[in-house]
Write a protein that holds these residues in place. Structure first.
Motif: not given
Length: 211
Positions: A130-144
């Motif tokens: 997230x830091x290296x791509x300049x951040x996002x408004x929402x991050x989601x883990x489609x994982x357990x």
């Protein structure tokens, strides 16, 4: 592959770009042309739930999906090629956010386990993405097992909202058709609304199955 077909039930629009990077190894699945390696798609709408018809924007050969640097490359590429005012990043695959006996050598907890290389993205490396791509408004883990304080603490400086599951996810994971339809219908929604929409779509999908 099923998730991408769910995305294609809605597709991108002139206001929303749905971009995917997916890798497949030999011998895993022979459907949809039995291709291998890594592909990047701009998801477009179609009515065939069994075949991906979206254009392959790039084919980049074998890629270690357990190397966080490859997610960084994808994130930077997506932001450059498809500029947007707001961004959401979803990583999907296995997760072990709080499992004490994590699958990897050394016991590092994380996400995106590559079955060929046996590598995975650790929780601190998720923050680096997230830091290296300049951040996002929402991050989601489609994982357990990824939605807990330890993970959110690592990500907090470069994201507004984090969504995921504290428990194990069913095999189908996110319901991308139910999620994307309202997003494409209302591209001006805030990051908070986007996160709520993803959670509601997930809840509604599995509530219907239980009925």
């Amino acid at each position: 592959l099923k998730d991408i077909n769910e995305m294609e039930a809605v597709g991108s629009s002139d206001k929303v770009n749905v971009v995917v990077e997916i890798g497949r190894m030999a011998g895993f699945d022979a459907s949809d042309g039995d291709w291998t390696g890594t592909r990047r798609y701009l998801v477009t709408r179609d009515a065939d739930p069994n075949r991906i018809s979206s254009p392959v924007v790039e084919s980049i050969g074998a890629t270690d999906m357990g190397d966080y640097r490859n997610v960084v490359k994808f994130g930077k590429w997506a932001k450059e090629k498809y500029p947007a005012k707001k961004h959401m990043l979803i990583i999907w695959n296995h997760g072990s956010g709080w499992v004490k006996s994590a699958r990897s050598v050394g016991g590092d907890k994380g996400i995106s386990y590559d079955d060929e290389t046996r590598n995975h993205i650790t929780t601190p490396q998720m923050a680096a993405v997230l830091r290296e791509i300049g951040g996002v408004g929402v991050y989601g883990s489609d994982a357990c097992l990824m939605q807990m304080a330890e993970v959110v603490y690592e990500l907090k400086d470069d994201v507004d909202y984090v969504i995921g599951s504290e428990e194990t996810e069913p095999g189908d994971g996110y319901s991308y058709d139910l999620f994307l339809a309202p997003v494409v219908g209302n591209p001006a929604m805030t990051p908070e609304q986007l996160g709520r929409t993803a959670v509601d779509a997930y809840s509604d999908h599995y509530a219907q199955i239980r009925q």
